[in-house]
Design a protein around this motif. Structure first.
Motif, PDB file in Angstrom:
ATOM      1  N   ASP A 172      10.021 -11.495  32.182  1.00 47.17           N
ATOM      2  CA  ASP A 172       9.754 -10.061  32.026  1.00 47.17           C
ATOM      3  C   ASP A 172       8.304  -9.720  32.358  1.00 47.17           C
ATOM      4  O   ASP A 172       7.911  -8.560  32.360  1.00 47.17           O
ATOM      5  CB  ASP A 172      10.095  -9.603  30.606  1.00 47.17           C
ATOM      6  CG  ASP A 172       9.333 -10.382  29.540  1.00 47.17           C
ATOM      7  OD1 ASP A 172       8.907 -11.530  29.836  1.00 47.17           O
ATOM      8  OD2 ASP A 172       9.159  -9.860  28.418  1.00 47.17           O
ATOM      9  N   ARG A 173       7.498 -10.755  32.668  1.00 52.59           N
ATOM     10  CA  ARG A 173       6.093 -10.567  33.050  1.00 52.59           C
ATOM     11  C   ARG A 173       5.844 -11.345  34.347  1.00 52.59           C
ATOM     12  O   ARG A 173       5.222 -12.417  34.330  1.00 52.59           O
ATOM     13  CB  ARG A 173       5.156 -11.062  31.958  1.00 52.59           C
ATOM     14  CG  ARG A 173       5.359 -10.390  30.607  1.00 52.59           C
ATOM     15  CD  ARG A 173       4.391 -11.017  29.593  1.00 52.59           C
ATOM     16  NE  ARG A 173       4.511 -10.423  28.279  1.00 52.59           N
ATOM     17  CZ  ARG A 173       5.319 -10.872  27.329  1.00 52.59           C
ATOM     18  NH1 ARG A 173       6.097 -11.923  27.564  1.00 52.59           N
ATOM     19  NH2 ARG A 173       5.359 -10.307  26.143  1.00 52.59           N
ATOM     20  N   PRO A 174       6.317 -10.865  35.487  1.00 52.89           N
ATOM     21  CA  PRO A 174       6.221 -11.615  36.759  1.00 52.89           C
ATOM     22  C   PRO A 174       4.789 -12.007  37.131  1.00 52.89           C
ATOM     23  O   PRO A 174       4.560 -13.110  37.641  1.00 52.89           O
ATOM     24  CB  PRO A 174       6.801 -10.639  37.791  1.00 52.89           C
ATOM     25  CG  PRO A 174       7.655  -9.710  36.999  1.00 52.89           C
ATOM     26  CD  PRO A 174       6.999  -9.578  35.667  1.00 52.89           C
ATOM     27  N   GLN A 175       3.833 -11.125  36.895  1.00 54.28           N
ATOM     28  CA  GLN A 175       2.445 -11.442  37.242  1.00 54.28           C
ATOM     29  C   GLN A 175       1.890 -12.544  36.349  1.00 54.28           C
ATOM     30  O   GLN A 175       1.096 -13.382  36.801  1.00 54.28           O
ATOM     31  CB  GLN A 175       1.577 -10.185  37.154  1.00 54.28           C
ATOM     32  CG  GLN A 175       1.924  -9.141  38.216  1.00 54.28           C
ATOM     33  CD  GLN A 175       1.046  -7.908  38.117  1.00 54.28           C
ATOM     34  OE1 GLN A 175       0.495  -7.607  37.065  1.00 54.28           O
ATOM     35  NE2 GLN A 175       0.934  -7.180  39.232  1.00 54.28           N
ATOM     36  N   LEU A 176       2.325 -12.563  35.098  1.00 53.21           N
ATOM     37  CA  LEU A 176       1.872 -13.596  34.176  1.00 53.21           C
ATOM     38  C   LEU A 176       2.431 -14.956  34.578  1.00 53.21           C
ATOM     39  O   LEU A 176       1.769 -15.984  34.378  1.00 53.21           O
ATOM     40  CB  LEU A 176       2.312 -13.249  32.749  1.00 53.21           C
ATOM     41  CG  LEU A 176       1.922 -14.227  31.641  1.00 53.21           C
ATOM     42  CD1 LEU A 176       0.401 -14.341  31.526  1.00 53.21           C
ATOM     43  CD2 LEU A 176       2.523 -13.798  30.303  1.00 53.21           C
TER      44      LEU A 176
END
Length: 314
Positions: free
Chosen positions: A19-23
């Motif tokens: 749910d946090r692709p950049q992370l």
């Protein structure tokens, strides 16, 4: 049959940090770096404790076992985690999930008991130094390590079947980056009170009992150190125990917070980052903690790098 199909045929999707692709990109680099540090640091301690005869003592026998545990513990998790972080595929087969859960619980439980064993070794070294070699003889050391592994396997063989046979009513999304017991219990659609009670009881046995023994050992060590009048003696005793205390604090602090609470109060986001800490960061910094204040290990490393024969023959 519906329950059998549900429990034994479905693959799982490890939601992780999707749910946090950049992370995920940042975490991939972060996990990879710490995994390499874990491999290098723990492998170095294992090889040094085997190759250098000066390190053929109970303390380094236990430290070598701890490094082996950390190496296996992290390796049971990180390759799958890196694969999930790198690409869109987040699935793990049912049997892969079972294997990960079993291995993860065996190694984690074994480490809990082994840390208590190491605290007993430090107690004997500080409080009964003249009898150290008599008490901590090789046979006893091997027996203590065997008991640690037995406790780990026992916990895993009791709790893993109980966890995996819970009905999930078609749910296959594991809100975690690994097949971990609280996350698997939380996704069940049936009453999990009995399983949670078993988990809590074994958690007390394998977390609080060893921790109590550690605290007792260090209370007795502290009492002994306070009676030492020389500053050099106090410093030596402190250096002997400080590294182990730091490792115990890092490991037990996070793991007790996670496992001694009901599944219904379990915060998945918080649990993910805590699990990331004690499964990836802690094993990578344990070798650093043990070597920074340890002249024996640093000396063994220098002898090995120089290719001295004394590393084997001393």
């Amino acid at each position: 049959m519906a329950r059998d199909n549900d429990s034994y045929q479905q693959a799982f999707t490890l939601v992780g940090f999707s749910d946090r692709p950049q992370l995920e990109i940042i975490l991939f680099a972060f996990v990879l770096v710490f995994y390499i540090l874990t491999l290098l640091g723990n492998s170095a301690i294992i090889f040094l404790s085997i190759l250098d005869a000066r390190l053929h003592t109970p303390m380094y026998f236990f430290l070598g076992n701890l490094s082996f545990l950390d190496l296996c513990f992290t390796t049971s998790i990180v390759p799958q985690l890196l694969w999930n972080l790198w690409g869109p595929e987040k699935t793990i087969t049912y049997h892969g999930c079972v294997a990960q859960l079993y291995i993860y619980m065996v190694l984690g439980s074994t480490e809990c008991v082994l840390l208590a064993v190491m605290s007993y070794d430090r107690y004997v070294a500080v409080c009964r130094p003249l009898h150290y070699t008599v008490i901590m003889h090789p046979r006893l050391c091997l027996q203590l390590v065997t008991v640690s592994w037995f406790c780990g396997f026992l916990n895993s063989f009791v709790m893993c079947p109980q966890t995996m046979k819970l009905s999930r009513c078609g749910h296959h999304m594991v809100d975690h980056f690994l097949c971990e017991m609280p996350a698997l219990i939380a996704m069940s659609c049936e009453d999990t009170m009995l399983v949670e009670a078993f988990a809590f009881a074994l958690g007390v046995a394998l977390l609080l009992v060893p921790l109590s023994l550690i605290l007792i050992s260090y209370s007795m060590i502290a009492a002994t150190v306070l009676r030492i009048k020389s500053a050099a003696g106090c410093k030596k005793a402190f250096n002997t125990c400080s590294s182990h205390l730091m490792v115990v604090s890092l490991f037990y602090g996070t793991i007790i917070y996670m496992y001694l609470q009901p599944a219904n109060s379990y915060s998945q986001d918080q649990g993910k980052f805590l699990t990331l800490f004690y499964t990836i960061i802690t094993p990578s910094i344990n070798p650093l903690i043990y070597t920074l204040r340890n002249k024996d290990v640093k000396g063994a490393m220098r002898r090995l790098l120089r290719g001295e024969k004394g590393a084997r023959e001393a």
